[in-house]
Design a protein around this motif. Structure first.
Motif, short mmCIF file in Angstrom:
data_model
loop_
_atom_site.label_atom_id
_atom_site.label_comp_id
_atom_site.label_asym_id
_atom_site.label_seq_id
_atom_site.Cartn_x
_atom_site.Cartn_y
_atom_site.Cartn_z
N ASN A 107 -24.47 -0.19 38.01
CA ASN A 107 -25.32 0.90 37.46
C ASN A 107 -24.76 1.00 35.95
N PHE A 108 -25.82 1.45 35.05
CA PHE A 108 -25.72 1.56 33.58
C PHE A 108 -26.10 3.17 33.36
N LEU A 109 -25.52 3.54 32.38
CA LEU A 109 -26.12 4.90 31.60
C LEU A 109 -26.10 4.57 30.28
N ILE A 110 -27.40 5.02 29.72
CA ILE A 110 -27.73 4.73 28.29
C ILE A 110 -27.60 6.23 27.71
N ALA A 111 -26.77 6.53 26.78
CA ALA A 111 -26.50 7.63 26.26
C ALA A 111 -26.41 7.46 24.50
N THR A 112 -27.10 6.78 23.94
CA THR A 112 -26.97 6.26 22.64
C THR A 112 -27.06 7.13 21.63
N GLY A 113 -27.90 8.25 21.82
CA GLY A 113 -28.05 9.36 20.75
C GLY A 113 -29.50 9.00 20.03
N SER A 114 -29.38 9.58 19.00
CA SER A 114 -30.61 9.51 18.09
C SER A 114 -29.83 9.71 16.60
N ARG A 115 -30.83 9.18 15.57
CA ARG A 115 -30.43 9.34 14.44
C ARG A 115 -31.10 10.00 13.28
N PRO A 116 -31.15 10.47 12.03
CA PRO A 116 -32.33 11.01 11.18
C PRO A 116 -33.29 10.11 11.02
N SER A 117 -34.42 10.55 10.74
CA SER A 117 -35.77 9.75 10.43
C SER A 117 -35.69 10.28 9.23
N VAL A 118 -36.21 8.96 8.27
CA VAL A 118 -36.82 8.90 6.96
C VAL A 118 -38.33 8.60 6.71
N TYR A 250 -39.57 2.06 27.29
CA TYR A 250 -39.35 3.11 26.17
C TYR A 250 -40.58 3.06 25.34
N SER A 251 -40.60 4.08 24.17
CA SER A 251 -41.55 4.18 23.08
C SER A 251 -40.55 4.66 22.07
N SER A 252 -41.30 4.86 20.96
CA SER A 252 -40.89 5.52 19.79
C SER A 252 -40.22 6.84 19.93
N LYS A 253 -40.47 7.53 20.91
CA LYS A 253 -40.03 8.63 21.42
C LYS A 253 -38.74 8.92 22.24
N GLY A 254 -38.48 7.62 22.88
CA GLY A 254 -37.31 7.39 23.59
C GLY A 254 -37.61 6.79 24.78
N ILE A 255 -36.64 6.74 25.79
CA ILE A 255 -36.57 5.96 26.98
C ILE A 255 -37.20 6.79 28.08
N LYS A 256 -38.25 6.12 28.84
CA LYS A 256 -38.72 7.16 29.93
C LYS A 256 -37.94 7.21 31.14
N VAL A 257 -37.73 8.37 31.66
CA VAL A 257 -37.03 8.73 32.82
C VAL A 257 -37.89 9.52 33.84
N ASP A 258 -37.42 9.40 35.18
CA ASP A 258 -38.02 10.20 36.12
C ASP A 258 -37.05 11.69 36.33
N GLY A 259 -37.35 12.45 37.26
CA GLY A 259 -36.72 13.66 37.31
C GLY A 259 -35.55 13.56 37.63
N ASP A 276 -37.11 10.30 26.41
CA ASP A 276 -38.15 10.97 25.72
C ASP A 276 -38.08 12.27 26.43
N GLN A 277 -37.88 13.26 25.85
CA GLN A 277 -37.77 14.75 26.42
C GLN A 277 -37.99 15.83 25.11
N LYS A 278 -38.49 16.86 25.49
CA LYS A 278 -38.81 17.81 24.35
C LYS A 278 -37.37 18.59 23.76
N LEU A 279 -36.38 18.54 24.35
CA LEU A 279 -35.19 19.18 23.89
C LEU A 279 -34.18 18.04 23.63
N LYS A 280 -33.55 17.92 22.30
CA LYS A 280 -32.64 17.15 22.10
C LYS A 280 -31.43 17.89 21.62
N LEU A 281 -30.45 18.13 22.47
CA LEU A 281 -29.50 19.05 22.12
C LEU A 281 -28.35 18.53 22.78
N GLU A 282 -27.21 18.70 22.12
CA GLU A 282 -25.91 18.22 22.69
C GLU A 282 -25.54 18.67 24.23
N THR A 283 -25.79 20.28 24.34
CA THR A 283 -25.73 20.89 25.90
C THR A 283 -26.60 19.89 26.82
#
Length: 428
Positions: A107-118, A250-259, A276-283
């Motif tokens: 198994n792998f968990l991808i949690a590489t986060g995001s970076r600012p977009s210019v 995946y897409s430019s919005k992120g990785i597709k996941v199920d529920g 790829d989800q609407k909330l991008k928060l540390e919590t």
């Protein structure tokens, strides 16, 4: 564990910790320069270089105590510094300088986060900094332009304004904090203008050069500055992962996941900003990471209810929100309570703000949206109301402490049944 760059990711190094430090400092400085209460003498000077050095010390301290030292206590965790990419769906290659190490797993968990977009604007990339670089500043810029009025943009804009910079905020959308309730966006705009900020809405950046940004509203305008900060959103860190080799979509919005946070390859999971989800928060990232562990080891098949996750913006007043907005539900009702109706706000002499509550036909609370002092602290009551299906009657019949800003949640619920301006304090 495989990670690249300073351990702790965005939150401790570039996001929550340094930004809230600067915001708290700017609020303290403004309170010293502009006391709210009669009889208090104006005072206060600022040494920006010393302030930023203390900010960086705070970041380093948090990283050491909450990440480096904590990780070192887990003897069964191996940490590798480097960039990882999938060789296939059972193996990754970790590159660190000239060294490449291969790691195999089921198994792998991808949690590489995001970076600012210019944004792709002529000259912009070479004439700006992002929220990642702003914490390295040593001298206070006289004029600051902030491009983007999402949560990061409005926080930085107000902080620099209060510290003493002349600030111009530029946003392509017709409102600040696009995606929040319009009453809150408008109220925040009024606060910014009263504090002396220059704000351009529905303004598109067309060109940047050293010391200037060109924007198009009804006509093209040149905005001069000493510093240009781009806060125009974030992009997921998927580029270098070679996800195709592992069959992960995946897409430019992120990785597709199920529920259950599984990717298109059921043995590979993803969590946090890279999803790829609407909330991008540390919590959200922390919760999802814990759920992935349960799903892998206990076959729990659990997911996260994003509708019950609170979101806060640390302007002053603060913005906090949970649940549905009025435009997102059919047949719902809403009430807007002005903060001047809350006794504690009047006592604090901080009456700019509001609480908006959205309910369904059955009077159950579907959304709570707050613009007030301590909004980030009191929104948890809205979280419980939304997640547990509480009604406005449940909130009204719960005794609240008087006088508090949190009483505004109860008053908002009461406003569905009566005119709160005709109530004395603590009336049920």
């Amino acid at each position: 564990m495989i990670g690249y760059g300073p351990i702790g990711g965005t939150c401790v190094n570039f996001g929550c910790v340094p930004s809230k430090y600067l915001i708290e400092a700017s609020s303290a400085y403004r309170a010293a320069k502009q006391p709210l209460f009669p009889g208090i003498t104006t005072m206060g000077t600022i040494n920006f270089s010393m302030l930023m050095e203390s900010l960086r010390d705070s970041v380093n301290s948090e990283r050491k105590s909450k990440y480096e030292e904590v990780l070192a206590k887990y003897e069964n965790v191996e940490y590798l510094s480097g960039r990882a990419s999938f060789v296939n769906d059972r193996e990754v290659a970790v590159s660190h300088g000239e060294t490449v190490k291969k790691i195999s797993a089921f198994n792998f968990l991808i949690a590489t986060g995001s970076r600012p977009s210019v944004p792709h604007v002529k000259g912009l990339e070479n004439n700006c900094i992002t929220s990642n670089e702003v914490w390295g500043l040593k001298d206070l810029p006289s004029k600051v332009t902030v491009l983007g009025a999402g949560s990061v943009g409005v926080e930085l804009a107000q902080a620099f304004l209060r510290i003493g910079s002349e600030v111009t905020l530029v946003e392509a959308m017709p409102a600040l904090l696009s995606g929040f309730e319009p009453e809150i966006s408008q109220a925040l705009l009024e606060v910014f203008k009263e504090e002396g900020m220059n704000v351009y809405l529905s303004a598109t950046a067309t060109k940047a050069e050293r010391g200037a940004l060109y924007v198009k509203t009804k006509e093209e305008k040149r905005i001069d500055h000493d510093l240009l900060i781009v806060a125009a959103g974030r992009v997921p860190n998927v580029d270098s992962l070679a996800l195709e080799n592992a069959g992960v979509k995946y897409s430019s919005k992120g990785i597709k996941v199920d529920g259950n946070l599984k990717t298109s390859n059921p043995r590979i999971y993803a969590a946090g900003d890279v999803v790829d989800q609407k909330l991008k928060l540390e919590t959200v990232a922390a919760k999802e990471g814990a759920l992935v562990a349960e799903n892998i080891y206990e076959h729990a098949e659990k997911g996260i209810d994003l509708n019950s996750v609170p979101f806060a913006v640390f302007t002053e007043p603060q913005v906090a929100s949970v649940g549905l907005r009025e435009e997102e539900c059919k047949g719902c009702s809403s009430r807007v309570l002005p903060l001047e109706s809350v006794p504690k706000a009047r006592i604090m002499r901080r009456v700019k703000g509001l609480v908006k509550m959205v309910t369904g036909k059955d009077k159950r609370v579907l959304g709570v949206h707050v613009f007030s002092p301590h909004a980030s602290e009191i929104i948890i009551e809205g979280v419980y109301a939304v997640s547990m299906g509480l009604s406005i009657d449940d909130i009204v019949w719960s005794t609240h402490v008087f006088p508090t800003i949190s009483e505004s949640i109860k008053l908002a619920a009461q406003s569905f049944r009566r005119d709160v301006s005709m109530m004395s304090c603590c009336v049920e």
